[in-house]
Motif scaffolding. Sequence first.
Motif, mmCIF file in Angstrom:
data_model
loop_
_atom_site.group_PDB
_atom_site.id
_atom_site.type_symbol
_atom_site.label_atom_id
_atom_site.label_comp_id
_atom_site.label_asym_id
_atom_site.label_seq_id
_atom_site.Cartn_x
_atom_site.Cartn_y
_atom_site.Cartn_z
ATOM 1 N N ILE A 1 42.189 43.446 33.556
ATOM 2 C CA ILE A 1 40.904 43.753 33.479
ATOM 3 C C ILE A 1 40.479 44.562 34.968
ATOM 4 O O ILE A 1 40.033 45.774 34.834
ATOM 5 C CB ILE A 1 39.779 42.967 33.139
ATOM 6 N N VAL A 2 40.944 44.110 35.921
ATOM 7 C CA VAL A 2 40.914 44.733 37.279
ATOM 8 C C VAL A 2 41.688 46.062 37.343
ATOM 9 O O VAL A 2 41.176 46.791 37.955
ATOM 10 C CB VAL A 2 41.386 43.650 38.221
ATOM 11 N N GLY A 3 42.901 46.057 36.778
ATOM 12 C CA GLY A 3 43.685 47.138 36.821
ATOM 13 C C GLY A 3 42.915 48.268 36.101
ATOM 14 O O GLY A 3 42.860 49.370 36.671
ATOM 15 N N ALA A 4 42.213 48.211 35.214
ATOM 16 C CA ALA A 4 41.636 49.203 34.253
ATOM 17 C C ALA A 4 40.110 49.341 35.110
ATOM 18 O O ALA A 4 39.849 50.735 35.167
ATOM 19 C CB ALA A 4 41.125 48.487 32.716
ATOM 20 N N LEU A 5 39.569 48.504 35.828
ATOM 21 C CA LEU A 5 38.403 48.994 36.544
ATOM 22 C C LEU A 5 39.007 49.637 37.822
ATOM 23 O O LEU A 5 37.942 50.507 38.117
ATOM 24 C CB LEU A 5 37.758 47.267 36.896
ATOM 25 N N SER A 6 39.908 49.521 38.400
ATOM 26 C CA SER A 6 40.138 50.043 39.641
ATOM 27 C C SER A 6 40.285 51.563 39.413
ATOM 28 O O SER A 6 40.020 52.618 40.178
ATOM 29 C CB SER A 6 41.559 49.540 39.977
ATOM 30 N N GLN A 7 40.869 51.995 37.987
ATOM 31 C CA GLN A 7 41.156 53.313 37.740
ATOM 32 C C GLN A 7 39.626 53.943 37.454
ATOM 33 O O GLN A 7 39.434 55.016 37.630
ATOM 34 C CB GLN A 7 41.938 53.465 36.360
ATOM 35 N N GLU B 1 43.512 48.885 43.477
ATOM 36 C CA GLU B 1 43.459 47.904 42.655
ATOM 37 C C GLU B 1 43.573 46.589 43.482
ATOM 38 O O GLU B 1 42.840 45.404 43.221
ATOM 39 C CB GLU B 1 44.696 47.832 41.909
ATOM 40 N N SER B 2 44.450 46.521 44.381
ATOM 41 C CA SER B 2 44.710 45.376 45.361
ATOM 42 C C SER B 2 43.289 44.738 45.984
ATOM 43 O O SER B 2 42.988 43.695 46.156
ATOM 44 C CB SER B 2 45.794 45.250 46.177
ATOM 45 N N ALA B 3 42.428 45.823 46.536
ATOM 46 C CA ALA B 3 41.306 45.735 47.346
ATOM 47 C C ALA B 3 40.503 45.035 46.313
ATOM 48 O O ALA B 3 39.729 43.948 46.617
ATOM 49 C CB ALA B 3 40.836 46.762 48.046
ATOM 50 N N LEU B 4 40.200 45.829 45.101
ATOM 51 C CA LEU B 4 39.323 45.220 43.966
ATOM 52 C C LEU B 4 39.641 43.888 43.722
ATOM 53 O O LEU B 4 38.406 42.904 43.668
ATOM 54 C CB LEU B 4 39.379 46.138 42.911
ATOM 55 N N ARG B 5 40.909 43.532 43.543
ATOM 56 C CA ARG B 5 41.258 42.309 43.107
ATOM 57 C C ARG B 5 40.859 41.262 43.958
ATOM 58 O O ARG B 5 40.309 39.998 43.743
ATOM 59 C CB ARG B 5 42.826 41.958 42.995
ATOM 60 N N ARG B 6 41.198 41.362 45.457
ATOM 61 C CA ARG B 6 40.655 40.422 46.500
ATOM 62 C C ARG B 6 39.354 40.483 46.632
ATOM 63 O O ARG B 6 38.798 39.003 46.882
ATOM 64 C CB ARG B 6 41.215 40.963 47.889
ATOM 65 N N GLN B 7 38.521 41.468 46.058
ATOM 66 C CA GLN B 7 37.127 41.135 46.069
ATOM 67 C C GLN B 7 36.660 40.340 44.840
ATOM 68 O O GLN B 7 35.564 39.449 45.038
ATOM 69 C CB GLN B 7 36.224 42.717 46.037
#
Length: 499
Positions: free
Chosen positions: A462-468, A474-480
């Motif tokens: 889900i995070v991967g799709a959202l980052s796009q 993607e890594s920063a979004l996951r950490r957030q």
Amino acid sequence: MDLTAAAYSVSTLTALWGAEAEAALHRNQRVPALRQLARQPATPAATLARLFVLGSDVTRSEFEGAVPSLGVAGAEELELVSAAGDSIRPLRDLRPYSFVDADGACSWWIVSDLGELARHGALDEDHVLGVGGASLSLAGLMVQTPVDSVLDLGTGCGIQALHAARHARRVVATDISQRALAMAQLNADLNAVTNIEFRLGSLFEPVAGERFDQIVSNPPFVITPRQPGVPAYEYRDGGLVGDEIVRSVIVGSVDHLTPGGTVQMLANWEYHVGTSGRDRVAAWLQEDAAGALDSWVIEREVQSPDEYAETWIRDGGTREGTERFDELYAAWLEDFEQRGVRSVGFGYVYLRRRRDSASTSWNRHERLLTAQGSNETGLGMHIAACVAAHDAQSNLSDEAFAATTLVVTGDVTFEQHYWPGSDDPTAIILRQGGGFGRSIPIDTALAALIGACDGDLAIAAIVGALSQMLDVDESALRRQLLPRVRDLVDDGILTLPAH
């Protein structure tokens, strides 16, 4: 049994006097209910309600017709009534009580001392309280997982011990009041509950050297001035200064819990200049030298010294506008001023003894002053589910956690706010319908992640799709997002597959 034959139940009484009179009773006003009963035939249930709930005398023939097996003599022997010629006067409150818990619907009859509806003036210091708001709160908080043993510390009329007896093989109920224990034993006998042992004594003295799988307590935590002339009611006053009774229960519980054993209790804590109430609770927990207790402390209300004094003086039956009320009010405010108390918090305490020293400690202390959500079977099941979910996810690394699939619970809704003419929301509020009824501000990314949690996609996907979609790293979004997702799992808003 006479009470069964009379259909003396919550539903019967509500039908007899109606919803408006029922609401008036909750405001300690009995006249609407008395007027409704006066318009109806004197059925056994109506007679018992007039006598034991509304505190009105009934005739001997009415009473004998309502309880033919017990009779006047039997009721006098149990100290339920006093007879004078043809008049029967109530000595105790005896009312039906119904609830729903994890095991389903249940009804009991509960005996206590007469409350405000049936008596005038201040209470006696050995008054035994019936089922009130605090009792209902603790009963709802009680985790109902089957256990071998439960300790009800400060049982009063025995209501918590009765609740615990539904999921425990044995219950030990203690109190400093012999009158309270006698009434609690009567309530157990009246409801055919046989797995409760009642013991006299203060705090943990009656169970020295014993351990329990669960401790429940509505301790006598009310902060009372230690001044001559200020009444010390046994049902609410533990005889110690300030919030010391709460500290004693929290600190002492560690030596009376089995590994994995839990505590659910109600408590007050003082706010002093420069120190918050929750800081005081945290300091008490640090007195556990072995560091064996996990804790979840939830502050539900904070009162000023004025508000606190008014609440508990009224609770003792002293009327506002009287000289006695003013005397007690001054004593309370003087006590708070001398000891530097600026406010008093009230809330729920959940403790757990860790199974081994290698277990990761968990201490969650928060303030939730808004109304809780809808919980038909009480908060206990929600609390147990949240704790289990925390245990499961806290043992997962971020990589392992990101590989899990989550499901959003069915009581969660989103509330979005927009500026006129704007396509993007200015604020998104996540609302929890059950549990603690949390309202949590969230951003667009977290809202989108929660919306995609249907058990099919892992968090990482889900995070991967959202980052796009958002065109962010993607890594920063996951950490957030991962820490916030973990919090939502702890809150019972997102659930792991096994839960």
